[in-house]
Structures are given as C-alpha cells and as structure tokens.
Design a protein around this motif. Structure first.
Motif, PDB file in Angstrom:
ATOM      1  N   ASP A   1      -8.262  17.266  13.638  1.00  0.00           N
ATOM      2  CA  ASP A   1      -8.522  15.838  13.825  1.00  0.00           C
ATOM      3  C   ASP A   1      -9.215  15.295  12.579  1.00  0.00           C
ATOM      4  OD1 ASP A   1      -7.522  16.046  16.425  1.00  0.00           O
ATOM      5  OD2 ASP A   1      -9.501  16.535  17.236  1.00  0.00           O
ATOM      6  N   PHE A   2      -9.042  14.012  12.327  1.00  0.00           N
ATOM      7  CA  PHE A   2      -9.731  13.391  11.202  1.00  0.00           C
ATOM      8  C   PHE A   2      -9.922  11.910  11.499  1.00  0.00           C
ATOM      9  CE2 PHE A   2      -5.290  12.711  10.266  1.00  0.00           C
ATOM     10  CZ  PHE A   2      -5.236  11.439   9.697  1.00  0.00           C
ATOM     11  N   PRO A   3     -10.947  11.281  10.904  1.00  0.00           N
ATOM     12  CA  PRO A   3     -11.175   9.853  11.126  1.00  0.00           C
ATOM     13  C   PRO A   3     -10.273   9.013  10.235  1.00  0.00           C
ATOM     14  CG  PRO A   3     -12.892  10.744   9.730  1.00  0.00           C
ATOM     15  CD  PRO A   3     -12.021  11.906  10.119  1.00  0.00           C
ATOM     16  N   CYS A   4      -9.844   7.878  10.761  1.00  0.00           N
ATOM     17  CA  CYS A   4      -9.066   6.949   9.939  1.00  0.00           C
ATOM     18  C   CYS A   4      -9.920   6.513   8.749  1.00  0.00           C
ATOM     19  CB  CYS A   4      -8.656   5.732  10.766  1.00  0.00           C
ATOM     20  SG  CYS A   4      -7.953   4.381   9.771  1.00  0.00           S
ATOM     21  N   PRO A   5      -9.374   6.563   7.528  1.00  0.00           N
ATOM     22  CA  PRO A   5     -10.161   6.177   6.351  1.00  0.00           C
ATOM     23  C   PRO A   5     -10.627   4.722   6.370  1.00  0.00           C
ATOM     24  CG  PRO A   5      -8.215   7.425   5.703  1.00  0.00           C
ATOM     25  CD  PRO A   5      -8.054   7.101   7.165  1.00  0.00           C
ATOM     26  N   VAL A   6     -10.010   3.881   7.223  1.00  0.00           N
ATOM     27  CA  VAL A   6     -10.379   2.465   7.255  1.00  0.00           C
ATOM     28  C   VAL A   6     -11.347   2.164   8.395  1.00  0.00           C
ATOM     29  CG1 VAL A   6      -9.517   0.118   7.612  1.00  0.00           C
ATOM     30  CG2 VAL A   6      -8.277   1.678   6.120  1.00  0.00           C
ATOM     31  N   CYS A   7     -10.959   2.526   9.619  1.00  0.00           N
ATOM     32  CA  CYS A   7     -11.769   2.137  10.778  1.00  0.00           C
ATOM     33  C   CYS A   7     -12.570   3.280  11.371  1.00  0.00           C
ATOM     34  CB  CYS A   7     -10.877   1.520  11.850  1.00  0.00           C
ATOM     35  SG  CYS A   7      -9.705   2.700  12.592  1.00  0.00           S
ATOM     36  N   GLY A   8     -12.262   4.514  10.992  1.00  0.00           N
ATOM     37  CA  GLY A   8     -13.008   5.659  11.491  1.00  0.00           C
ATOM     38  C   GLY A   8     -12.540   6.189  12.827  1.00  0.00           C
ATOM     39  N   ARG A   9     -11.518   5.588  13.416  1.00  0.00           N
ATOM     40  CA  ARG A   9     -11.021   6.069  14.712  1.00  0.00           C
ATOM     41  C   ARG A   9     -10.435   7.469  14.546  1.00  0.00           C
ATOM     42  NH1 ARG A   9      -6.349   3.064  18.410  1.00  0.00           N
ATOM     43  NH2 ARG A   9      -5.949   4.823  19.817  1.00  0.00           N
ATOM     44  N   THR A  10     -10.712   8.343  15.509  1.00  0.00           N
ATOM     45  CA  THR A  10     -10.255   9.723  15.419  1.00  0.00           C
ATOM     46  C   THR A  10      -8.740   9.799  15.578  1.00  0.00           C
ATOM     47  OG1 THR A  10     -12.338  10.554  16.311  1.00  0.00           O
ATOM     48  CG2 THR A  10     -10.442  12.034  16.421  1.00  0.00           C
ATOM     49  N   VAL A  11      -8.115  10.514  14.662  1.00  0.00           N
ATOM     50  CA  VAL A  11      -6.658  10.708  14.682  1.00  0.00           C
ATOM     51  C   VAL A  11      -6.382  12.173  15.008  1.00  0.00           C
ATOM     52  CG1 VAL A  11      -4.527  10.611  13.351  1.00  0.00           C
ATOM     53  CG2 VAL A  11      -6.311   8.888  12.986  1.00  0.00           C
ATOM     54  N   HIS A  12      -5.580  12.406  16.029  1.00  0.00           N
ATOM     55  CA  HIS A  12      -5.189  13.763  16.406  1.00  0.00           C
ATOM     56  C   HIS A  12      -3.908  14.127  15.650  1.00  0.00           C
ATOM     57  CE1 HIS A  12      -8.220  13.773  19.554  1.00  0.00           C
ATOM     58  NE2 HIS A  12      -7.760  12.590  19.966  1.00  0.00           N
ATOM     59  N   VAL A  13      -3.979  15.167  14.849  1.00  0.00           N
ATOM     60  CA  VAL A  13      -2.831  15.568  14.038  1.00  0.00           C
ATOM     61  C   VAL A  13      -1.845  16.330  14.908  1.00  0.00           C
ATOM     62  CG1 VAL A  13      -2.105  16.845  12.003  1.00  0.00           C
ATOM     63  CG2 VAL A  13      -4.324  15.710  12.023  1.00  0.00           C
ATOM     64  N   PRO A  14      -0.569  15.929  14.901  1.00  0.00           N
ATOM     65  CA  PRO A  14       0.434  16.643  15.703  1.00  0.00           C
ATOM     66  C   PRO A  14       0.669  18.056  15.162  1.00  0.00           C
ATOM     67  CG  PRO A  14       1.477  15.012  14.294  1.00  0.00           C
ATOM     68  CD  PRO A  14       0.001  14.791  14.174  1.00  0.00           C
ATOM     69  N   PRO A  15       1.346  18.908  15.938  1.00  0.00           N
ATOM     70  CA  PRO A  15       1.603  20.288  15.486  1.00  0.00           C
ATOM     71  C   PRO A  15       2.328  20.354  14.149  1.00  0.00           C
ATOM     72  CG  PRO A  15       2.091  20.057  17.824  1.00  0.00           C
ATOM     73  CD  PRO A  15       1.823  18.677  17.310  1.00  0.00           C
ATOM     74  N   GLU A  16       3.150  19.341  13.854  1.00  0.00           N
ATOM     75  CA  GLU A  16       3.897  19.357  12.593  1.00  0.00           C
ATOM     76  C   GLU A  16       3.025  18.954  11.409  1.00  0.00           C
ATOM     77  OE1 GLU A  16       6.166  18.287  16.168  1.00  0.00           O
ATOM     78  OE2 GLU A  16       4.602  17.245  15.054  1.00  0.00           O
ATOM     79  N   GLY A  17       1.759  18.584  11.663  1.00  0.00           N
ATOM     80  CA  GLY A  17       0.891  18.143  10.589  1.00  0.00           C
ATOM     81  C   GLY A  17       1.052  16.656  10.313  1.00  0.00           C
ATOM     82  N   ILE A  18       0.606  16.221   9.138  1.00  0.00           N
ATOM     83  CA  ILE A  18       0.670  14.807   8.765  1.00  0.00           C
ATOM     84  C   ILE A  18       2.097  14.289   8.785  1.00  0.00           C
ATOM     85  CG2 ILE A  18       0.292  13.184   6.857  1.00  0.00           C
ATOM     86  CD1 ILE A  18      -2.224  13.948   8.347  1.00  0.00           C
ATOM     87  N   ARG A  19       3.054  15.124   8.397  1.00  0.00           N
ATOM     88  CA  ARG A  19       4.456  14.680   8.378  1.00  0.00           C
ATOM     89  C   ARG A  19       4.957  14.352   9.772  1.00  0.00           C
ATOM     90  NH1 ARG A  19       4.482  18.859   4.444  1.00  0.00           N
ATOM     91  NH2 ARG A  19       5.038  18.119   2.364  1.00  0.00           N
ATOM     92  N   GLY A  20       4.242  14.846  10.785  1.00  0.00           N
ATOM     93  CA  GLY A  20       4.651  14.563  12.153  1.00  0.00           C
ATOM     94  C   GLY A  20       4.188  13.221  12.670  1.00  0.00           C
TER      95      GLY A  20
END
Length: 296
Positions: free
Chosen positions: A49-68
């Motif tokens: 997981d990582f925070p959005c660089p703009v608003c800080g909302r938590t982003v759950h990374v899919p199994p395929e990674g960022i490309r997903g």
C-alpha cells in the motif's frame, strides 16, 4: 491538442504531479488522481500500500503491481461519443477485435491487451452501448462541452502551475549550489586564518622558549661549578687544608650571593606572553551570505 468540429479542444495532455512531465500513459488512482506509471513505481517502492502523492489517500496495489492499476480515461472521450453517428468508444478498431478491460473499464484492442497496461487484467468481449437518442445527444452535448471546457481550463492552469514548480525546483537547486560554494570559500578562509594564527603562535612561543632555555643552560653551568667546588671542599676537609676564606669567596663569585647579580643573570622563570583574543560572533554578523526576495 485536437479540435472538435465545433471548435472545441478535445484532447488534454496530462502532466504527472510527481515529475511534472507530460505523459501519454496515465494510471488512475481510486482518489481520481493520475500519474505516469514509472513515477508510481518509484513512489510505491514495492510496498503493498502507498499514499497518494497528492491527497495522501491510501492506495492498495493490485497483485499485478502498479501496472495493474486502471488507465486514466480522457474526459474528451465522452464528447466524441456525442458526435452524430458515433456510438462506440473512440479509438477502438473493429478489425482488431472488440474487447473490454473489466479493471480499467475501457474497450481495448487485442494489441493493447498484450501490452503492459492491461497485463493480468480480466478481459471480456466488448458490448457496444445502445445508441444514444439524438434528443439526448443535443441536450447532453452543451453540458459536456461546458464540462470539458472547464477541465481544459483547469489542465491549462495545472500546466502553468507545474511549470512554476519546475522553475522553483530549478532555482532551489541553483541557490543551494551557490550557498554550498560560498560556504566552502568561507571555510577555506577560516582554515587559512587558523593556520596563520598557529604559525604566529609557534614563532612567538619558540622565541620566548629560546630565552628561557638559554637561562636554563646558564643555571646548569653554575650548578656544575658549584659541584666542582663542593668536591674540592670535601677533599680539603679530609686533608686538613680547608680555607674558609677561599671557599667563601668562591661561592660568592659563583652564586652572586653578595649582590645577587650573577643569579639574576642566569635566567629566570617565565610565564607565556601570548594570549588568544577570540573575535565574538554576534547574532547580527552575517556569515557566508543571506537570502533575499528577488524583485521581478
């Protein structure tokens, strides 16, 4: 920037809020902020997981990674669908096959299915939406055009802001290099002054030390004379030839006990005659330089 038949710009070139560069392959986060996938990979740094660089909302990374993550869908696509005679998603080529990415919620061609953007996504046959009635088209188009104009204006403003951010970053790096360079000059000057003071201290101390050492040698010479005289007195006492008057005169000559002149001239104790007076550093003294607002 493409233009519609009615004169409206229908293509928005996005810029990444991390690197501030324009990108054609944006990834859309759940908070609706878009970034180029390369910057997201660097920002995410293999975390789940990582925070959005703009608003800080938590982003759950899919199994395929960022490309997903889903692709950003240009807002102007909706306007294209409202063109007379249009009913399918723009950009789809019938000869390449109609397919639909369930994750990104967009129609895709067979070629794009094999690309990194949709790797690992669920792909299903694309079902064309039902025709949009002409009455609905005519009512929706002014609203969509107004919305798109607002989006375009905001994107233009964002591009100007991004340009200002790039200028600020460039200026910060330039000023930082100037500060470091000027600081090194001051450090070099301070070290040079330190070496100069140490050399002067060495010279003055050695000059005073030479005088003290010379006096010490004179005292040692007198001590040697007194030791010789002591031996002579011991021999004369043993043989009965001791002459008090003779040795009293000799002691007075060696030690200067009559007037003290000999002892005084054989060297004296010495205190250091050099002191260091530091230059106080007050709060109003500006070292290296200062920062000021430039006037344009």
């Amino acid at each position: 920037m493409a233009v519609s038949p009615r004169g409206h710009r229908t293509h928005v070139t996005l810029s990444c809020s991390i690197c501030f560069e324009e990108f054609p392959d944006a990834k859309l986060l759940p908070c609706c902020h878009s970034f180029c996938w390369r910057c997201l990979i660097n920002h995410e740094a293999e975390r789940a997981d990582f925070p959005c660089p703009v608003c800080g909302r938590t982003v759950h990374v899919p199994p395929e990674g960022i490309r997903g993550l889903p692709e950003h869908i240009p807002a102007e696509d909706l306007l294209t669908r409202l063109e007379p005679g249009e009913n399918k998603h723009p950009g789809i080529e019938p000869e390449n096959g109609d397919q639909f990415c369930q994750r990104c919620r967009v129609p895709v061609t067979s070629e794009r299915v094999r690309s990194r953007n949709h790797s690992g996504h669920k792909i299903t046959p694309y079902q064309h939406p039902p025709p949009i009635p002409e009455e609905v088209r005519s009512q929706a188009r002014p609203v969509v055009e107004k919305c798109l104009d607002g989006i375009l204006g905001l994107h233009d403003r964002q591009k100007n802001i991004d340009a200002s951010l790039r200028v600020l970053q460039k200026n910060k790096l330039k000023i930082a290099d100037e500060i470091r360079g000027e600081t090194q000059i001051w450090i070099a000057a301070i070290l040079a002054r330190q070496d100069q003071l140490l050399r002067v201290l060495e010279d003055r101390t050695e000059e005073q030390r030479s005088d003290v050492v010379d006096g010490r040698r004179k005292v040692q010479a007198k001590i040697a004379e007194m030791s010789t005289l002591w031996g002579q007195m011991d021999d004369n006492l043993s043989t009965g030839t001791f002459s008090a008057e003779h040795y009293d005169h000799s002691v007075n000559q060696i030690c200067g006990l009559e007037d003290g002149t000999v002892i005084e001239n054989t060297g004296t104790e010495s205190q250091p005659n050099v002191v260091f007076i530091p230059k106080p550093l007050t709060n109003d003294v500006v070292i290296v330089g200062d920062l000021a607002s430039s006037i344009h």
